[in-house]
Design an enzyme around this catalytic site. Structure first.
Site, mmCIF file in Angstrom:
data_model
loop_
_atom_site.group_PDB
_atom_site.id
_atom_site.type_symbol
_atom_site.label_atom_id
_atom_site.label_comp_id
_atom_site.label_asym_id
_atom_site.label_seq_id
_atom_site.Cartn_x
_atom_site.Cartn_y
_atom_site.Cartn_z
ATOM 1 N N GLU A 115 56.719 55.279 -9.614
ATOM 2 C CA GLU A 115 56.032 56.526 -9.977
ATOM 3 C C GLU A 115 56.971 57.714 -9.771
ATOM 4 O O GLU A 115 57.040 58.622 -10.608
ATOM 5 C CB GLU A 115 54.786 56.703 -9.111
ATOM 6 C CG GLU A 115 53.703 55.695 -9.395
ATOM 7 C CD GLU A 115 52.324 56.234 -9.085
ATOM 8 O OE1 GLU A 115 51.639 56.673 -10.018
ATOM 9 O OE2 GLU A 115 51.959 56.233 -7.896
ATOM 10 N N GLU A 135 50.374 47.767 -7.429
ATOM 11 C CA GLU A 135 49.164 48.310 -6.817
ATOM 12 C C GLU A 135 47.918 47.467 -7.050
ATOM 13 O O GLU A 135 47.120 47.252 -6.124
ATOM 14 C CB GLU A 135 48.925 49.741 -7.326
ATOM 15 C CG GLU A 135 49.773 50.804 -6.642
ATOM 16 C CD GLU A 135 51.158 50.968 -7.269
ATOM 17 O OE1 GLU A 135 51.837 51.949 -6.946
ATOM 18 O OE2 GLU A 135 51.562 50.098 -8.076
#
Length: 259
Positions: A115, A135
């Site tokens: 990210e 995730e």
């Protein structure tokens, strides 16, 4: 005024270049909340300093650029339903920094590390670099802008592969899909990243910053970040989002219920 930063994040000024290092190699350079506060302060300083034109960021050691958020550190917050995201969606990593940012990716770049990477402009990777978003494996979602940025930066099918399977890809595939600019031997990584920074510094700084600002603002991502934050909140408030990080900390397979 001198910045007070945690030892896990270092910030050095080399002429026109700011060199930043995520300095927690014993934990794959994973983020703690203290590190994120220090990192924000360093980037604020970089953004405000007229003598700094380009930033280069890397991870300490040879094994990892950044493995994302340390789930053990984040577990209490996640258990309380906090996505660990920025409260102001406009402050997603680097969203309002128009000076160029170069990543020197040395090894693992996964979860919040990937990210982080998506907010950078030039990405140089070592041959052993690995990229991924794990995730969903732990019952949560990447809430730092990935759902918006990743499909803008790579083909849709590959973005969905990374988001939905939690599989990793190697440096060659990352280069082939356009996620990174160049692959170099590990011992040439910083040399190459700094060469790109010096090249950019030879150009007109106002023109460079304006070119980036136009490109970033034309994406109009701010409303999309609001959507991501709103929708990811329902995941982080679920029982599965508590179970996943707990299973990670206990080194066992999660027992999800879909609630």
């Amino acid at each position: 005024m001198a910045l007070t930063l945690p030892p896990t994040f270092t910030y050095e000024k080399r002429g026109r270049i700011a060199l930043m290092t995520i300095n927690r190699p014993e934990a794959m350079n994973s983020f703690t909340r203290e590190m994120l506060v220090g990192m924000d302060a360093a980037f604020d300083d970089f953004n405000a300093d007229p003598d700094l034109w380009v930033a280069v960021i890397t991870g300490a050691g040879q094994k990892a650029f950044c493995a994302g958020m340390d789930l053990k550190d984040a577990l209490p917050a996640i258990a309380g339903g906090d996505s660990m995201g920025y409260e102001d969606p406009a402050k997603r990593p680097f969203q309002q920094i128009y000076k160029p940012i170069i990543a020197a990716v040395n090894g693992v770049c996964i979860a919040g590390g990937l990210e982080f990477l998506q907010g950078m402009d030039i990405r140089i990777a070592s041959e052993n670099a690995i990229f991924g978003l794990g995730e969903v494996r732990w019952g949560v979602v990447p809430a730092g802008g990935t759902h918006i940025r990743l499909p803008q930066q790579i083909p849709w099918a590959v973005a969905m592969e990374l988001l939905l399977t939690a599989n990793n890809i190697d440096a060659k595939r990352a280069y082939d899909i356009g996620l990174i600019n160049k692959i170099v031997p590990a011992d040439k990584l910083m040399e190459e990243a700094l060469a790109w920074a010096e090249k950019i510094c030879q150009n007109g700084p106002l023109a460079v910053r304006t070119a980036k600002e136009i490109a970033v603002r034309a994406l109009n991502n701010e409303p999309k970040f609001v959507l991501e934050k709103t929708m990811s909140a329902r995941v982080f408030q679920s029982e599965d989002a508590k179970e996943g990080p707990r299973a990670f900390a206990e080194k066992r397979k999660p027992n999800y219920t879909g609630r």
